[in-house]
Enzyme design. Sequence first.
Site, mmCIF file in Angstrom:
data_model
loop_
_atom_site.group_PDB
_atom_site.id
_atom_site.type_symbol
_atom_site.label_atom_id
_atom_site.label_comp_id
_atom_site.label_asym_id
_atom_site.label_seq_id
_atom_site.Cartn_x
_atom_site.Cartn_y
_atom_site.Cartn_z
ATOM 1 N N ILE A 31 0.846 -1.186 0.000
ATOM 2 C CA ILE A 31 0.000 0.000 0.000
ATOM 3 C C ILE A 31 0.885 1.240 0.000
ATOM 4 O O ILE A 31 1.768 1.374 0.843
ATOM 5 C CB ILE A 31 -0.926 0.024 1.239
ATOM 6 C CG1 ILE A 31 -1.716 -1.284 1.376
ATOM 7 C CG2 ILE A 31 -1.845 1.238 1.207
ATOM 8 C CD1 ILE A 31 -2.636 -1.599 0.218
ATOM 9 N N LYS A 32 0.667 2.134 -0.948
ATOM 10 C CA LYS A 32 1.407 3.396 -0.994
ATOM 11 C C LYS A 32 0.729 4.400 -0.079
ATOM 12 O O LYS A 32 -0.468 4.633 -0.201
ATOM 13 C CB LYS A 32 1.427 3.945 -2.425
ATOM 14 C CG LYS A 32 2.277 3.161 -3.375
ATOM 15 C CD LYS A 32 2.159 3.619 -4.814
ATOM 16 C CE LYS A 32 2.146 5.108 -4.991
ATOM 17 N NZ LYS A 32 2.078 5.536 -6.383
#
Length: 85
Positions: A31-32
């Site tokens: 997840i960014k």
Amino acid sequence: FPTRRSSDLDYQGILADAARIRQECGLSTYIKVPTTKEGLAAIQSLKNDGYFVTATAIYTAIQGLLAIEAGADYLAPYFNRMENL
């Protein structure tokens, strides 16, 4: 593509986006998360829940160190922008 809302970048919005992405893409998805005050808090929560996290929008060395302290697995610094500050 859906447009981003300011609530997408607040703590709860980041967590909600992460849960949706994980559900659609699988448990091994990274997840960014932007390295902002809200993002750093979200990184800690996501890591506590077993997520893999890439810290993004890093403009300074301090932001990178804070992301490491928060538990990010990877850092994505904006090197060119760092050089131009």
